[in-house]
Scaffold this active site. Structure first.
Site, PDB file in Angstrom:
ATOM      1  N   LEU A  82       0.851  -1.199   0.000  1.00 28.26           N
ATOM      2  CA  LEU A  82       0.000   0.000   0.000  1.00 28.26           C
ATOM      3  C   LEU A  82       0.886   1.249   0.000  1.00 28.26           C
ATOM      4  CD1 LEU A  82      -2.721  -1.066   2.589  1.00 28.26           C
ATOM      5  CD2 LEU A  82      -2.634  -1.455   0.104  1.00 28.26           C
TER       6      LEU A  82
ATOM      7  N   GLY B 258      -0.895   6.701  -0.169  1.00 25.59           N
ATOM      8  CA  GLY B 258      -1.133   7.841   0.721  1.00 25.59           C
ATOM      9  C   GLY B 258      -0.154   8.979   0.455  1.00 25.59           C
TER      10      GLY B 258
ATOM     11  N   ARG C 279       1.445  13.889   7.335  1.00 30.23           N
ATOM     12  CA  ARG C 279       2.219  14.163   8.551  1.00 30.23           C
ATOM     13  C   ARG C 279       3.709  14.400   8.283  1.00 30.23           C
ATOM     14  NH1 ARG C 279      -0.381   9.002  11.540  1.00 30.23           N
ATOM     15  NH2 ARG C 279      -0.708   8.432   9.347  1.00 30.23           N
TER      16      ARG C 279
ATOM     17  N   GLY D 118      -8.648   5.236   2.416  1.00 29.06           N
ATOM     18  CA  GLY D 118      -8.313   4.316   3.498  1.00 29.06           C
ATOM     19  C   GLY D 118      -7.678   3.032   2.994  1.00 29.06           C
TER      20      GLY D 118
ATOM     21  N   ASN E 102       5.552   7.819   9.831  1.00 25.28           N
ATOM     22  CA  ASN E 102       4.484   8.762   9.472  1.00 25.28           C
ATOM     23  C   ASN E 102       4.946  10.213   9.546  1.00 25.28           C
ATOM     24  OD1 ASN E 102       2.554   6.719   9.061  1.00 25.28           O
ATOM     25  ND2 ASN E 102       2.208   6.583  11.264  1.00 25.28           N
TER      26      ASN E 102
ATOM     27  N   LYS F  86      38.003  15.900 -13.295  1.00 28.01           N
ATOM     28  CA  LYS F  86      36.654  15.753 -13.856  1.00 28.01           C
ATOM     29  C   LYS F  86      36.728  15.254 -15.295  1.00 28.01           C
ATOM     30  CE  LYS F  86      34.774  18.309 -16.551  1.00 28.01           C
ATOM     31  NZ  LYS F  86      34.213  19.321 -17.451  1.00 28.01           N
TER      32      LYS F  86
ATOM     33  N   TYR G  60      44.198  21.005 -11.276  1.00 29.26           N
ATOM     34  CA  TYR G  60      42.883  20.736 -11.866  1.00 29.26           C
ATOM     35  C   TYR G  60      43.062  20.019 -13.200  1.00 29.26           C
ATOM     36  CZ  TYR G  60      38.481  21.258 -14.286  1.00 29.26           C
ATOM     37  OH  TYR G  60      37.336  20.980 -14.978  1.00 29.26           O
TER      38      TYR G  60
ATOM     39  N   ALA H  56      58.426  24.266 -16.272  1.00 29.26           N
ATOM     40  CA  ALA H  56      57.595  24.870 -15.221  1.00 29.26           C
ATOM     41  C   ALA H  56      57.165  26.280 -15.622  1.00 29.26           C
ATOM     42  CB  ALA H  56      58.379  24.915 -13.916  1.00 29.26           C
TER      43      ALA H  56
ATOM     44  N   ARG I  10      57.158  30.671 -21.630  1.00 30.32           N
ATOM     45  CA  ARG I  10      57.087  31.676 -20.571  1.00 30.32           C
ATOM     46  C   ARG I  10      58.100  32.756 -20.915  1.00 30.32           C
ATOM     47  NH1 ARG I  10      60.115  27.459 -16.884  1.00 30.32           N
ATOM     48  NH2 ARG I  10      62.257  28.145 -17.206  1.00 30.32           N
TER      49      ARG I  10
END
Ligand code: UD1
Ligand code: MG
Length: 462
Positions: A9, A12, A16, A78, A228, A351, A366, A423, A440
């Site tokens: 069942l 419902g 509550r 019910g 409930n 990711k 990252y 680097a 760089r």
């Protein structure tokens, strides 16, 4: 073919709970309550399982799929009315029907099985699964006659002061002779405090018809807890956590502090794995043997192979292959795949990226949208610059290459095997095999710079 049937069942709304989420969909240990119930029911392999849905019908159906049949109860009038909705499918069947509420997530298949067996042995019209509750508030009470036989079940809101003192409760699980159930369901009335058609009213009706009504009292009340409201939800969560943690410990997992370890119901963990305090493991995470899951870690839909070490890190929809390690304070986001014996150190985020075996990504890095080969050294503070503001771009890094610290790799870039990045470089072009890219500004030293400063003339300075 089994002649056992089960009705769950679940129509419902669960007023509550004071929630937009339908009650039976509230999770306990990461799994919807109704899913817990169905999982246990399935273990018994009944001939038919039918779930009565109403409030949130589509959502319940989406979750449970074709594991059960469904009956729609358009208006929640019910529990007896709910059962009536299964009439089309079940009314003509010979056999035994177990009815269970979708808001009792702790029941086990063993208990259902015992009730079925007891009921069939008794050849009763109905058998009620009861329990003794120290605090029976909210449950239907078992009213017994002087001879101890069951007379009726009275709901909290309909009970007299005397009846409210009864501590034997209806757990909501009942076994019926299927034919008698459907022969009588139409005659249940709704003349009670809630104006609902109560399923337990059948007990009084059977008594009047001199049908056999039996009760089976279970030893462990905690299994029967009906949820409930949110207070009960938290109790159910605690009980389920204890059950889950004890299961894993019996299977050979060391859980240092079970009171502060939160493992979802469908998580799998191999033996000799150690779980430190304050760890959360969600969803269908699978963890191998001999792993260490350190304090403060959070794992969600993760696949962790054997001998992996995770220190205070978050792993979401990602894979860590055998012997790899991560942390402290790193984050694997969806579609990160960490190869065998890879070292991911502290403050790294990875990711949608594959990291080849034995590669090291030690510090403050990252890696997003990239494929890294094997045996690579990624220096400190490397950033895979994957996003141009519109689109994500992918980079490939060849085996045995070396990425110097504080480099930016502006995707898309192809870096060949055995190549180097000096680097501090910002890499925008591909790098051929065996080459070193340096991107760089060259250093210039301004000689005697000190003498040009007014400060240098001050007497306070030498
Ligand atoms: C019910 C029992 C009570 C028992 C308790 C155990 C009745 C009248 N009362 O009370 O004796 O002690 O469970 O936990 O049976 N539902 C429907 N359609 C409806 C009404 C309810 O499908 O029209 C479903 C709900 O989704 C829920 C279950 O039936 O899963 C029980 O309903 P609920 O309102 O929680 O009944 P309780 O007050 O807990
Ligand atoms: Mg209930």
């Amino acid at each position: 073919m089994s002649n056992r049937y089960v009705i769950i069942l679940a129509a419902g709304k669960g007023t509550r709970m004071k929630s937009k989420l339908y009650k039976v969909l509230h999770p306990v240990a990461g799994k919807a309550m109704v899913d817990h119930v169905l999982t246990q029911v399935e273990k018994m392999k009944p001939a038919i399982v039918e779930t009565v849905i109403g409030s949130g019908a589509e959502k319940v159906r989406d979750l449970l799929g074709d594991r059960t049949k469904y009956a729609l109860q358009e208006e929640q009038l019910g529990t007896a009315h709910a059962v009536l909705q299964t009439e089309d499918v079940l009314a003509d069947k010979e056999g035994t029907t177990l009815i269970v509420n979708g808001d009792t997530p702790l029941f086990t298949a063993e208990t259902f099985e015992k009730l079925f067996n007891y009921h069939e042995k008794q050849q009763a019209a109905v058998t009620i699964l009861t329990a003794h509750a120290d605090n029976p508030f909210g449950y239907g009470r078992m009213v017994r006659g002087v001879d101890g036989s069951v007379s009726k079940i009275v709901e909290q809101k309909d009970a007299t002061d005397e009846e409210l003192k009864i501590q034997e409760i209806n757990t909501g699980v009942l076994c019926f002779d299927n034919k008698l159930l459907f022969d009588n369901l139409h005659n249940v009335k709704n003349d009670n405090a809630q104006g609902e058609y109560y399923l337990p009213d059948l007990i009084g009706m059977f008594k009047k018809q001199n049908k056999k009504v039996s009760a089976y009292q279970m030893a462990d009340l905690s299994e029967s807890m009906g949820v409930n409201d949110r207070v009960a939800l938290s109790h159910a969560e605690k009980l389920m956590q204890t059950r889950i943690n004890e299961f894993h410990m019996r299977e050979g997992v060391t859980i240092i502090d079970p009171n502060n370890t939160y493992i979802d119901a469908d998580v799998k963990i191999g033996s000799d794995t150690v779980i430190e305090p304050n760890v959360k493991i969600f969803g269908k995470t699978v963890i191998g043997s001999n792993c260490l899951i350190g304090s403060g870690s959070r794992l969600e839909k993760a696949v962790i192979e054997d001998n992996v070490k995770i220190i205070s890190s978050t792993i979401e929809s990602a894979i860590m292959h055998e012997g790899s390690d991560i942390g402290p304070n790193s984050h694997l986001r969806p579609k990160a795949e960490i190869g065998k014996e890879v070292h991911v150190g502290n403050f790294c985020e990875i990711k949608n990226a594959k990291i080849g075996d034995r590669t090291k990504v030690g510090h403050l890095t990252y890696v997003g949208d990239a494929t890294l080969g094997t045996d690579i050294n990624v220096g400190c503070g490397v950033v895979f610059v994957n996003y141009d503001g519109v689109k994500k771009w992918h980079s490939n890094i060849g085996d045995h290459s070396f990425i110097g610290s504080n480099s930016n790799i502006v995707a898309p870039v192809e870096m060949s095997d055995h190549s180097f990045i000096a680097a501090g470089s910002t890499i925008t072009n591909d790098i051929p095999k065996h080459a070193m890219a340096i991107a760089r500004q060259r250093q210039t030293n301004k000689e005697d710079f000190w003498d040009r400063l007014p400060l240098s003339k001050s007497e306070d300075w030498e």
